[in-house]
Motif scaffolding. Structure first.
Motif, PDB file in Angstrom:
ATOM      1  N   ARG A  64      47.666  30.789  31.896  1.00 14.70           N
ATOM      2  CA  ARG A  64      47.231  32.005  31.869  1.00 14.70           C
ATOM      3  C   ARG A  64      46.072  32.392  31.753  1.00 14.70           C
ATOM      4  O   ARG A  64      45.039  32.214  30.798  1.00 14.70           O
ATOM      5  CB  ARG A  64      48.167  32.496  31.359  1.00 14.70           C
ATOM      6  CG  ARG A  64      47.731  34.310  31.702  1.00 14.70           C
ATOM      7  CD  ARG A  64      48.598  35.368  31.329  1.00 14.70           C
ATOM      8  NE  ARG A  64      50.412  35.262  33.057  1.00 14.70           N
ATOM      9  CZ  ARG A  64      51.387  36.165  32.530  1.00 14.70           C
ATOM     10  NH1 ARG A  64      51.855  37.157  31.881  1.00 14.70           N
ATOM     11  NH2 ARG A  64      52.253  35.443  32.906  1.00 14.70           N
ATOM     12  N   SER A  65      45.129  32.971  32.730  1.00 16.11           N
ATOM     13  CA  SER A  65      43.600  33.432  32.383  1.00 16.11           C
ATOM     14  C   SER A  65      44.112  35.175  32.588  1.00 16.11           C
ATOM     15  O   SER A  65      44.446  35.086  34.510  1.00 16.11           O
ATOM     16  CB  SER A  65      42.783  32.927  33.081  1.00 16.11           C
ATOM     17  OG  SER A  65      41.683  33.291  33.166  1.00 16.11           O
ATOM     18  N   SER A  66      43.554  36.559  32.277  1.00 12.54           N
ATOM     19  CA  SER A  66      44.005  37.631  32.977  1.00 12.54           C
ATOM     20  C   SER A  66      42.395  38.101  32.912  1.00 12.54           C
ATOM     21  O   SER A  66      41.353  37.411  31.787  1.00 12.54           O
ATOM     22  CB  SER A  66      44.682  38.544  31.469  1.00 12.54           C
ATOM     23  OG  SER A  66      45.823  37.091  31.765  1.00 12.54           O
ATOM     24  N   SER A 149      47.043  24.066  35.770  1.00 11.62           N
ATOM     25  CA  SER A 149      45.178  23.778  35.732  1.00 11.62           C
ATOM     26  C   SER A 149      45.079  25.056  34.830  1.00 11.62           C
ATOM     27  O   SER A 149      44.736  26.444  35.913  1.00 11.62           O
ATOM     28  CB  SER A 149      45.104  23.500  36.413  1.00 11.62           C
ATOM     29  OG  SER A 149      43.357  23.307  36.513  1.00 11.62           O
ATOM     30  N   ALA A 150      44.398  25.483  33.730  1.00  7.47           N
ATOM     31  CA  ALA A 150      44.044  25.964  33.093  1.00  7.47           C
ATOM     32  C   ALA A 150      42.190  26.953  33.635  1.00  7.47           C
ATOM     33  O   ALA A 150      42.166  28.131  33.768  1.00  7.47           O
ATOM     34  CB  ALA A 150      43.535  26.332  31.945  1.00  7.47           C
ATOM     35  N   LYS A 151      41.851  25.647  33.797  1.00 12.86           N
ATOM     36  CA  LYS A 151      40.360  26.058  34.949  1.00 12.86           C
ATOM     37  C   LYS A 151      40.383  26.577  36.191  1.00 12.86           C
ATOM     38  O   LYS A 151      40.216  27.487  36.453  1.00 12.86           O
ATOM     39  CB  LYS A 151      40.272  24.416  34.939  1.00 12.86           C
ATOM     40  CG  LYS A 151      38.463  24.601  35.554  1.00 12.86           C
ATOM     41  CD  LYS A 151      37.604  23.701  35.674  1.00 12.86           C
ATOM     42  CE  LYS A 151      36.269  23.409  36.060  1.00 12.86           C
ATOM     43  NZ  LYS A 151      35.914  21.916  35.970  1.00 12.86           N
ATOM     44  N   GLU A 152      41.742  25.983  37.361  1.00 14.46           N
ATOM     45  CA  GLU A 152      41.777  26.898  38.189  1.00 14.46           C
ATOM     46  C   GLU A 152      42.387  28.116  38.080  1.00 14.46           C
ATOM     47  O   GLU A 152      42.162  28.833  38.940  1.00 14.46           O
ATOM     48  CB  GLU A 152      42.832  26.322  38.902  1.00 14.46           C
ATOM     49  CG  GLU A 152      42.870  24.257  39.326  1.00 14.46           C
ATOM     50  CD  GLU A 152      43.611  23.961  40.498  1.00 14.46           C
ATOM     51  OE1 GLU A 152      44.653  24.433  40.756  1.00 14.46           O
ATOM     52  OE2 GLU A 152      43.096  22.890  41.472  1.00 14.46           O
ATOM     53  N   LEU A 156      40.575  31.123  39.638  1.00 12.34           N
ATOM     54  CA  LEU A 156      40.757  32.207  40.658  1.00 12.34           C
ATOM     55  C   LEU A 156      40.709  33.928  39.986  1.00 12.34           C
ATOM     56  O   LEU A 156      40.101  35.121  41.300  1.00 12.34           O
ATOM     57  CB  LEU A 156      41.857  31.942  40.657  1.00 12.34           C
ATOM     58  CG  LEU A 156      43.063  32.598  41.792  1.00 12.34           C
ATOM     59  CD1 LEU A 156      41.909  32.797  43.216  1.00 12.34           C
ATOM     60  CD2 LEU A 156      44.331  31.845  42.174  1.00 12.34           C
ATOM     61  N   ALA A 157      41.201  33.575  38.641  1.00 11.75           N
ATOM     62  CA  ALA A 157      40.869  35.107  38.034  1.00 11.75           C
ATOM     63  C   ALA A 157      39.616  35.654  38.141  1.00 11.75           C
ATOM     64  O   ALA A 157      39.079  36.842  39.034  1.00 11.75           O
ATOM     65  CB  ALA A 157      41.489  35.093  36.739  1.00 11.75           C
ATOM     66  N   ARG A 158      38.604  35.215  37.604  1.00 14.71           N
ATOM     67  CA  ARG A 158      36.829  35.137  37.973  1.00 14.71           C
ATOM     68  C   ARG A 158      37.193  35.798  39.288  1.00 14.71           C
ATOM     69  O   ARG A 158      36.117  36.900  39.107  1.00 14.71           O
ATOM     70  CB  ARG A 158      35.904  33.894  37.036  1.00 14.71           C
ATOM     71  CG  ARG A 158      34.827  34.474  36.415  1.00 14.71           C
ATOM     72  CD  ARG A 158      34.232  33.349  36.330  1.00 14.71           C
ATOM     73  NE  ARG A 158      33.969  33.001  35.209  1.00 14.71           N
ATOM     74  CZ  ARG A 158      33.845  32.000  34.962  1.00 14.71           C
ATOM     75  NH1 ARG A 158      32.963  31.317  35.144  1.00 14.71           N
ATOM     76  NH2 ARG A 158      34.274  31.808  33.149  1.00 14.71           N
ATOM     77  N   ALA A 159      37.265  34.517  40.430  1.00 16.33           N
ATOM     78  CA  ALA A 159      36.951  35.137  41.913  1.00 16.33           C
ATOM     79  C   ALA A 159      36.982  36.817  42.148  1.00 16.33           C
ATOM     80  O   ALA A 159      36.574  37.383  42.983  1.00 16.33           O
ATOM     81  CB  ALA A 159      37.082  33.985  42.726  1.00 16.33           C
ATOM     82  N   ILE A 179      35.276  46.524  35.484  1.00 12.86           N
ATOM     83  CA  ILE A 179      35.908  45.233  34.256  1.00 12.86           C
ATOM     84  C   ILE A 179      35.615  45.344  32.749  1.00 12.86           C
ATOM     85  O   ILE A 179      34.840  45.534  31.758  1.00 12.86           O
ATOM     86  CB  ILE A 179      34.963  43.853  34.644  1.00 12.86           C
ATOM     87  CG1 ILE A 179      34.839  43.283  35.802  1.00 12.86           C
ATOM     88  CG2 ILE A 179      35.770  42.939  33.897  1.00 12.86           C
ATOM     89  CD1 ILE A 179      36.168  43.062  36.448  1.00 12.86           C
ATOM     90  N   VAL A 180      37.035  45.548  32.096  1.00 18.14           N
ATOM     91  CA  VAL A 180      36.856  45.498  30.299  1.00 18.14           C
ATOM     92  C   VAL A 180      37.215  44.160  30.083  1.00 18.14           C
ATOM     93  O   VAL A 180      36.315  44.471  29.254  1.00 18.14           O
ATOM     94  CB  VAL A 180      38.114  46.428  30.651  1.00 18.14           C
ATOM     95  CG1 VAL A 180      38.518  46.522  28.982  1.00 18.14           C
ATOM     96  CG2 VAL A 180      38.113  47.075  30.438  1.00 18.14           C
ATOM     97  N   SER A 181      37.157  43.058  30.472  1.00 17.08           N
ATOM     98  CA  SER A 181      37.919  42.160  29.498  1.00 17.08           C
ATOM     99  C   SER A 181      37.906  41.093  30.862  1.00 17.08           C
ATOM    100  O   SER A 181      39.225  40.938  31.684  1.00 17.08           O
ATOM    101  CB  SER A 181      39.022  42.035  29.054  1.00 17.08           C
ATOM    102  OG  SER A 181      40.266  41.798  29.185  1.00 17.08           O
ATOM    103  N   SER A 182      37.091  39.836  31.269  1.00 17.69           N
ATOM    104  CA  SER A 182      36.934  38.893  31.525  1.00 17.69           C
ATOM    105  C   SER A 182      37.765  38.199  31.726  1.00 17.69           C
ATOM    106  O   SER A 182      38.665  37.470  29.932  1.00 17.69           O
ATOM    107  CB  SER A 182      35.219  38.289  31.686  1.00 17.69           C
ATOM    108  OG  SER A 182      34.246  40.166  32.073  1.00 17.69           O
ATOM    109  N   PRO A 183      37.838  37.106  32.422  1.00 16.86           N
ATOM    110  CA  PRO A 183      39.274  35.486  32.370  1.00 16.86           C
ATOM    111  C   PRO A 183      38.038  35.038  31.619  1.00 16.86           C
ATOM    112  O   PRO A 183      36.670  34.956  31.669  1.00 16.86           O
ATOM    113  CB  PRO A 183      38.804  35.551  33.599  1.00 16.86           C
ATOM    114  CG  PRO A 183      38.900  36.658  34.836  1.00 16.86           C
ATOM    115  CD  PRO A 183      37.748  37.023  33.707  1.00 16.86           C
ATOM    116  N   ILE A 184      39.376  33.582  30.886  1.00 18.38           N
ATOM    117  CA  ILE A 184      38.256  32.720  29.573  1.00 18.38           C
ATOM    118  C   ILE A 184      39.682  31.468  30.161  1.00 18.38           C
ATOM    119  O   ILE A 184      40.560  32.080  30.953  1.00 18.38           O
ATOM    120  CB  ILE A 184      38.767  33.401  28.291  1.00 18.38           C
ATOM    121  CG1 ILE A 184      40.061  33.757  27.521  1.00 18.38           C
ATOM    122  CG2 ILE A 184      37.701  34.352  28.043  1.00 18.38           C
ATOM    123  CD1 ILE A 184      39.790  33.747  26.695  1.00 18.38           C
TER     124      ILE A 184
END
Length: 267
Positions: A64-66, A149-152, A156-159, A179-184
């Motif tokens: 998960r990325s958020s 996939s952690a990278k995908e 996608l969250a970043r895009a 944006i308060v916190s960016s995807p990692i």
């Protein structure tokens, strides 16, 4: 009148006797479980091992990325600055956050984000991997992307975080987001949880073993001791005779079978 009093006393004694029998039954069940302690432990370990194996080898992990955004019902003076809000603006922004949450995972936003990272997937195939959550006590909206996939998931969250502000500005006029916190990039799986599933498997194995032991104990109507014979039937044991057939089949063992000679208790 005397007869009624006597009957009541008899009922009281009957209830006391019934309570005593129930207590003895519970103790017997406890002893039966303790006697099969090895069986309970074995099924508990088997349940834990099965759950661990299934979780570790058969279930594909997801990552998960958020990112979290701050919702403002006024437009920003610049890309990184949001106008100050009063209490009325805060209440309006909290209501507006629900709209933001829907826009963030809408088809135009997600498809634009996928095009930017050249993701070869259909919106309908990944829409369930994208979730949003609104903090009702603040003006924050969190978007989660969960994929194999952690990278995908991170890309996608970043895009989505990059393309969503222009869509929101065009749809909800006079508002903005920051944006308060960016995807990692996730360094460990979001699910499944191996410790949690292993513990659940152990609990299921333990409960299954207890149920089996209790059912076998309750379905066994054999008399196993003098005390049980007296408690169940009110017989007074006057002697015991060794079960020579069983003793012959268990040479070298201490526990021989017995036949009980009993008679009804006299009043």
């Amino acid at each position: 009148m005397v007869l009624n009093t006597s009957t009541t006393g008899s009922e009281d004694r009957s209830l006391q006797s019934s309570d005593q029998v129930k207590e003895i039954d519970l103790l017997e069940i406890g002893r039966a479980i303790w006697d099969k302690f090895w069986f309970v432990v074995l099924l508990t370990l088997i349940g834990a091992a099965l759950a661990f194996g299934i979780t570790n080898f058969l279930i594909h992990p997801t990552y998960r990325s958020s990112f979290t955004v701050y919702v403002n019902n006024h437009s920003s003076n610049s890309e990184n600055q949001v106008n100050s809000l009063n209490s009325g603006d805060t209440a309006a922004s909290q209501t507006l956050a629900q709209t933001y949450a829907s826009i963030l995972k809408s088809r135009p936003v997600v498809e634009d984000a996928m095009d930017r990272i050249s993701m070869n997937a259909a919106y309908d195939d990944i829409v369930d991997d994208i979730t949003t959550e609104v903090d009702t006590d603040s003006q924050l909206v969190t978007l989660d992307v969960t994929m194999k996939s952690a990278k995908e998931a991170r890309n996608l969250a970043r895009a989505i975080a990059r393309v969503s502000p222009k869509y929101i500005a065009n749809i909800v006029e006079g508002s903005s987001m920051k944006i308060v916190s960016s995807p990692i990039l996730a360094d460990k799986p979001y699910s499944p949880s191996i410790p949690k599933n292993t513990a659940i498997g152990a609990i299921i194995g333990f409960l299954l073993a207890v149920v089996i032991v209790v059912i076998r104990h309750l379905s066994d109507d054999r008399i196993k001791s003098v005390e049980e014979l007296e408690a169940k039937f009110g017989f007074s044991v006057i002697g015991t005779i060794p079960n020579f057939d069983e003793a012959a089949n268990n040479k070298g063992k201490k526990n021989y079978g017995y036949y009980y000679a009993a008679s009804n208790k006299t009043k």
